[in-house]
Write an enzyme that holds these catalytic residues in place. Structure first.
Site, PDB file in Angstrom:
ATOM      1  N   PRO A 197     -15.870  -4.312   3.046  1.00 36.29           N
ATOM      2  CA  PRO A 197     -17.164  -4.773   3.567  1.00 36.29           C
ATOM      3  C   PRO A 197     -18.336  -3.877   3.196  1.00 36.29           C
ATOM      4  CG  PRO A 197     -15.882  -3.757   5.315  1.00 36.29           C
ATOM      5  CD  PRO A 197     -14.968  -3.860   4.130  1.00 36.29           C
ATOM      6  N   TYR A 200       0.847  -1.190   0.000  1.00 35.90           N
ATOM      7  CA  TYR A 200       0.000   0.000   0.000  1.00 35.90           C
ATOM      8  C   TYR A 200       0.882   1.241   0.000  1.00 35.90           C
ATOM      9  CZ  TYR A 200      -3.661  -3.268   1.547  1.00 35.90           C
ATOM     10  OH  TYR A 200      -4.540  -4.326   1.667  1.00 35.90           O
TER      11      TYR A 200
END
Length: 328
Positions: A201, A55
């Site tokens: 999610p 990342y």
């Protein structure tokens, strides 16, 4: 904040995915803002923070390390290895590479141990037994406490678990990405006592209800610009699910994000979602999902409703999907 178990690792029921603070969906956030949001999460009971060396690359681990250093004894940090980070998205899970990059991650995270160390993507060039063995050595040395896998197949989970117990499996899982319910991942996690950590999610932002057909995704900074589900072709076909979710959430006095997270929390006590956010406002909204516990009947009703909304388009672009482990 109530706690849950990923294997034997105890964490807050909702964790924090830190990836988007360093790009992928937008440009990197201002460091001071990122640190402020992460520390606000700690102040509100979050003890589980997810990052990865890729990342940024690297800058997300540095941000997380700086933000959490003053409260390191109160939190659990998960990070990941497995990419070559050579200008491509090539994989590298050779044991010698793992031994090298764990030292670099420890330094960036300003810690002497990683609570949960995931293989970011299964490397078909390296037997999973060798990967599990390398992490087992790191656990014996105290540099890593728990082992995890991201986007593995059931077969890979079983093979790895036989060498070094797998504490957690991280897979994309949400109301519009329910693969784990069909491909055996959810079942094998329940069988072996492995925690499931859903990434994205809230559907990479889609399930927040804040995106519509006019939303633009910057091809230079936003992965979603190349994801079929977010394309001009398929986005209109996928809107009915969010329109339904908005109505359901309104009836509950909640936001769409809160219901999306509450649904995952109600699916299994072994599930720990890691919604990502760059702002304290959205952080508090996400944590508010705990105010809306769903009963088994609620979950069944939601599942029945979701079954009426087919999802159009793959969840990631072809290059990223090529790295998902489908070994049988």
């Amino acid at each position: 904040m109530d706690k849950r178990k990923l294997g034997s690792l105890e964490v807050s029921a909702l964790g924090s995915g830190c990836m988007n603070m360093s790009g992928n969906y937008n440009g990197p956030v201002d460091k001071a803002q990122g640190i402020k949001t992460i520390r606000a999460a700690v102040d509100n009971g979050v003890t589980f923070f997810d990052t990865a060396e890729v990342y940024g690359p690297y800058i997300n681990e540095e941000l997380v390390g700086e933000a959490l250093q003053p409260v390191r004894d109160r939190v659990k940090i998960a990070t990941k290895f497995g990419f070559a980070i050579d200008g491509t998205i090539a994989l590298n899970s050779r044991p010698e590479h793992i031994r090298k990059v764990v030292e670099e991650s420890l330094k960036r995270l300003r810690t002497d141990h990683i609570d949960l160390y995931y293989q970011h993507r299964v490397d078909p060039a390296v037997p999973i037994e060798d990967v599990a063995g390398a992490v087992k050595d790191l656990i014996q040395q105290g540099k890593v406490l728990h082992f995890g896998l991201s986007e593995p197949s059931v077969k890979t989970i079983r093979r790895a678990h036989a060498v070094q117990p797998v504490a957690a499996v991280q897979n994309e899982y949400s109301m519009w990405t329910r693969n784990v319910e069909l491909n055996g991942i959810l079942d094998v996690c329940e069988e072996l006592g492995i925690g499931l950590v859903p990434w994205a999610p809230v559907g990479e932002g889609f399930l927040t209800g804040k995106y519509d057909l006019t939303t633009k995704y910057d091809a230079k900074t936003d992965f979603r610009s190349g994801f079929p589900r977010f394309s001009k072709e398929f986005m209109p076909l996928n809107m009915p699910i969010i329109e339904w979710l908005k109505g359901y959430a309104t009836a509950k006095g909640a936001t769409p994000s809160q219901i999306a997270l509450a649904w995952l929390l109600a699916k299994s006590p072994n599930i720990v979602p890691i919604p990502g956010t760059r702002s304290e406002t959205h952080l508090l909204e996400n944590l508010g999902a705990r105010r809306f516990p769903l009963t088994p009947d609620d979950v069944q009703a939601i599942d029945t409703a979701l079954s009426k909304f087919p999802v159009f388009g793959d969840r990631m672009g072809a290059e990223h999907m090529s790295q998902i482990d489908y070994s049988a």
